[in-house]
Structures are given as C-alpha cells and as structure tokens.
Design a protein around this motif. Structure first.
Motif, PDB file in Angstrom:
ATOM      1  N   SER A  36      -0.626   9.753   1.656  1.00 52.64           N
ATOM      2  CA  SER A  36      -0.914  10.222   0.298  1.00 52.64           C
ATOM      3  C   SER A  36      -2.269  10.918   0.236  1.00 52.64           C
ATOM      4  O   SER A  36      -2.413  11.990  -0.371  1.00 52.64           O
ATOM      5  CB  SER A  36      -0.887   9.045  -0.691  1.00 52.64           C
ATOM      6  N   TYR A  65       6.694  13.258  -6.341  1.00 55.61           N
ATOM      7  CA  TYR A  65       5.578  13.972  -5.707  1.00 55.61           C
ATOM      8  C   TYR A  65       5.787  15.480  -5.820  1.00 55.61           C
ATOM      9  O   TYR A  65       4.846  16.244  -6.078  1.00 55.61           O
ATOM     10  CB  TYR A  65       5.443  13.567  -4.239  1.00 55.61           C
ATOM     11  N   SER A 107       0.405   8.182  -6.275  1.00 52.12           N
ATOM     12  CA  SER A 107       0.914   8.061  -4.914  1.00 52.12           C
ATOM     13  C   SER A 107       1.755   9.288  -4.587  1.00 52.12           C
ATOM     14  O   SER A 107       2.367   9.883  -5.484  1.00 52.12           O
ATOM     15  CB  SER A 107       1.775   6.797  -4.767  1.00 52.12           C
ATOM     16  N   ALA A 108       1.778   9.642  -3.313  1.00 51.93           N
ATOM     17  CA  ALA A 108       2.628  10.746  -2.867  1.00 51.93           C
ATOM     18  C   ALA A 108       3.933  10.232  -2.262  1.00 51.93           C
ATOM     19  O   ALA A 108       4.703  11.008  -1.693  1.00 51.93           O
ATOM     20  CB  ALA A 108       1.885  11.611  -1.844  1.00 51.93           C
ATOM     21  N   GLN A 109       4.182   8.922  -2.373  1.00 51.23           N
ATOM     22  CA  GLN A 109       5.387   8.305  -1.809  1.00 51.23           C
ATOM     23  C   GLN A 109       6.382   8.012  -2.922  1.00 51.23           C
ATOM     24  O   GLN A 109       6.047   7.330  -3.890  1.00 51.23           O
ATOM     25  CB  GLN A 109       5.023   7.014  -1.064  1.00 51.23           C
ATOM     26  N   LEU A 150      -5.480   8.628  -7.515  1.00 47.69           N
ATOM     27  CA  LEU A 150      -4.688   7.936  -6.506  1.00 47.69           C
ATOM     28  C   LEU A 150      -4.939   6.437  -6.618  1.00 47.69           C
ATOM     29  O   LEU A 150      -6.032   6.014  -6.993  1.00 47.69           O
ATOM     30  CB  LEU A 150      -5.084   8.397  -5.096  1.00 47.69           C
TER      31      LEU A 150
END
Length: 382
Positions: A175, A138, A123-125, A160
């Motif tokens: 993301s 991230y 995840s990019a969160q 992901l």
C-alpha cells in the motif's frame, strides 16, 4: 488583527465505516439542505466576526464533504469570506472520499478557491478496504486522484492506516509503495485505534486487550508487527522524499498541512457545524452534538476557559507531536516561567530513559519516545 483558522464540519456520509467514531451519518437530501442552511447562518452570525479576524486556513472536514456540489462549497466559502478576512494565499482544504468526486465537481472546487484535497484511501488492498467498510476500491481511488490532478490540484494528501485486522507487513508495504508511486504532496499514516461504540470494538476489543497484556492477538497484528509497520513507514517515505514532521504526518519539503500545524501549536481556531470545537483566546467552545438542537437553532456553544496549567500541558503534549519539538524560549515567553521550573523532574526522567532529547532550545521525542508517545505525552499532565 487577530488570526484564527476555520474548521467546517460536514457530517454526511454515504455509509459510516466500521472503525469510525467521528460524528457522521447518512442524511437525506432534504435534511442535508436544512443542515447547510443552519451552517451558513452560524458562519454569518459568528460573534467573533466583529473583531476583524484574518484567516490563514480553512478546512472542510467530515464526514464526507465531497458529497457536496461545487455550488454548495461555493456558498460555504462565500459565507466565510463575507464574515472574515480570508488571506489571499490561504490554504483551503476539503476532505474527499474516493468515488464521490467527478472532474466537473473538482474543477468547481478549484474555481471557488479550494487548493488542497485530502483523500481517505486507508489501504490499497481490496480485502482490507472491504473489512474497513469503505465504499471504494483502490482502482476508484486512483481514478479520483488522477481526476484531482487533471483538475489542477497540486497539493494532495492521502490517508493510510496500519495495524488493521488481518494486515501483514508485506500488504502494508505494498500500500505504501502504491501511494508513493502516485507522488502526493502529503501522506498521513495512522495506526488503527479500536474505538468504543463502533462495530470494530464489538469484533476486536478482546483481541486488543490481549495485545495490551502482551499476549499474542488472534485477529490484529502483533505489537512487533505494528512496530515494523511504523519503521517501514518512516523508511520508505524518507526514500521517496517525504519528511516526517509530526508523529503520523509526512510531507514533501514545504508541503506540511498548515491547518493542522495550527492545532499543534495552539493557534486560535473557530469550528462551525455539528459538534465542532473552537479555541479562541484560551477559551474552548464546543457545539452541541445533537442534530435536532443544531437544526432547530438551539446550538448554544459550551464554553470552558483553559487555565494557565492547561495551557502549559497543551503546549507540551501537542507541540511534542511535532518532529521539531517544543522551544524552551517560547515556553518562557508565553508563560513567564522556565520549562525547567514547571517540568524539570519530568524532563530529566524522560531524558534518562532516552524518550526525549534536549539540544539547546529544543525538546523533542526520540524515535523510542515516538514509539510510546501516548505514555510520554501523558507525563506532561500536571
């Protein structure tokens, strides 16, 4: 000369993630060195080596293999090359956790032949990463990705995950877009599975059961949200030049993971390390899961022949994961029976429900079939 892919299991992790049920754990330096010694011995004494095996792919997975130094990876690959005929253009992959690589380490990996790296972003969160129990941010991932590019990696995968607790369609979209902006060659996009004997199972099992009953979950995304995330994955990745070639895998043209393609098409593969599996000439082998047995040289592989029925089942439910599906001609050449003789009723029923599509020689899942792939694939168990 026979071919076989090679898988090498590195079970060490800095910290086990809360959703993970893989065979992995933290290990002190002394135990790690002892494990690597046993691993090298297992590779060099492989019984199949006398058959003169050509190796098209090597995959170093885990765990977190990127905890190993360049010298340790060099030792492992040297043992593989001493034992087998590794093809000159073999795909050699290492899994990496963001934050566990340096520029010098990545250069060392490249120098000894590693030419593909797979980063477990998920995840990019930041909030989602913390909830998963990941050890990186991230920003750390982006730094690791850029270091890999600088070190010369031209084949990078990014993992992901969707359907995470508290995840929204919008946060997942963000993301996806952030990963696409980095232009990796390959993206693996998986839905979260709540596995037993994990912290996530303790927290979310009841919520998962609600969702399975068609009730509204409290902590997990709803089935409708999960479907939207899957549709968004296909749509956005297609817009950015990624082709879906397997249920959960997308690649730029020509950059599909050769190693995983071998699994889905039932090629021979040999696994080394704790709990590793092998398939060789339709016999499955599995190393013991006990670290004590492995470390003390008592790792006798358990063997089980895959009979003709099992081979046909695997041909169908593994091959149908691929976007290109399965070939009726190859089925008949392999098993000396037509696909219709074995699965005629199943094929007709699934086609009537618009879950598979049959055109010429190919049998494929439809988009609707992919949405309920576990149910469809189970129909091919004889």
């Amino acid at each position: 000369m026979k071919k076989a892919e090679i898988y090498i299991h590195i079970p060490f992790c800095v910290k086990k993630c809360d959703y993970c049920d893989f065979l992995s754990f933290s290990m002190n330096e002394e135990a790690r060195k002892e494990y690597l010694g046993m691993l090298l011995s297992e590779i060099r004494t492989c019984a199949w080596a006398t058959e003169g095996i050509s190796v098209p792919t090597v995959f170093v997975g885990g765990g977190t293999p990127s905890l190993l130094s360049g010298e340790e990876i060099a030792e492992i690959l040297e043992a593989v090359r001493d034992t087998f005929e590794v093809e000159p253009n073999a795909e050699i992959t290492i899994e990496a956790n963001p934050g566990t690589v340096t520029y010098d380490k990545l250069v060392a990996y490249r120098k000894v032949g590693v030419n593909r790296i797979s980063f477990g972003l998920q995840s990019a969160q930041e909030q989602e990463l913390q909830l998963l129990g990941r050890i990186h941010t991230y920003e750390t991932f982006v730094e690791s990705f850029q270091l890999a590019r600088k070190a010369g990696f031209t084949n990078i995968n990014v993992d992901l995950m969707s359907a995470l607790p508290g995840q929204s369609v919008e946060s997942y979209k963000d993301s996806l877009l952030k990963v696409c902006a980095l232009e990796p060659e390959h993206i693996s996009a998986y839905s979260l599975i709540i596995e037993e004997e994990t912290p996530f199972y303790e927290r979310y099992a009841e919520d998962e059961k609600k969702r399975e009953r068609g009730e509204e979950p409290e902590l997990l995304p709803s089935e409708d949200e999960e479907r939207k995330m899957d549709a968004l994955t296909q749509e956005l990745l297609a817009e950015h030049g990624y082709e879906r070639y397997e249920i959960s895998n997308y690649a730029k043209p020509g950059m599909e993971c050769k190693h995983n393609m071998g699994y889905w098409t039932r090629e021979n593969y040999i696994g080394f390390g704790l709990g590793a599996s092998s398939l060789f000439d339709n016999v499955r082998y599995k190393n013991k899961d006990s670290l004590w047995l492995y470390m003390h040289g008592e790792n006798r592989k358990e063997a089980e022949a895959v009979d003709k029925t099992g081979q046909m089942e695997e041909f169908m439910f593994l091959g149908l994961r691929l976007d290109k599906g399965v070939s009726k001609k190859v089925f008949e050449e392999t098993f000396h029976k037509t696909m219709d003789e074995v699965y005629g009723n199943v094929l007709k029923a699934l086609e009537d429900k618009e879950l598979i599509n049959m055109e010429g020689d190919a049998v494929r899942l439809t988009p609707r079939g992919r949405d309920v792939s576990n149910v469809v694939l189970a129909e091919f168990l004889l």
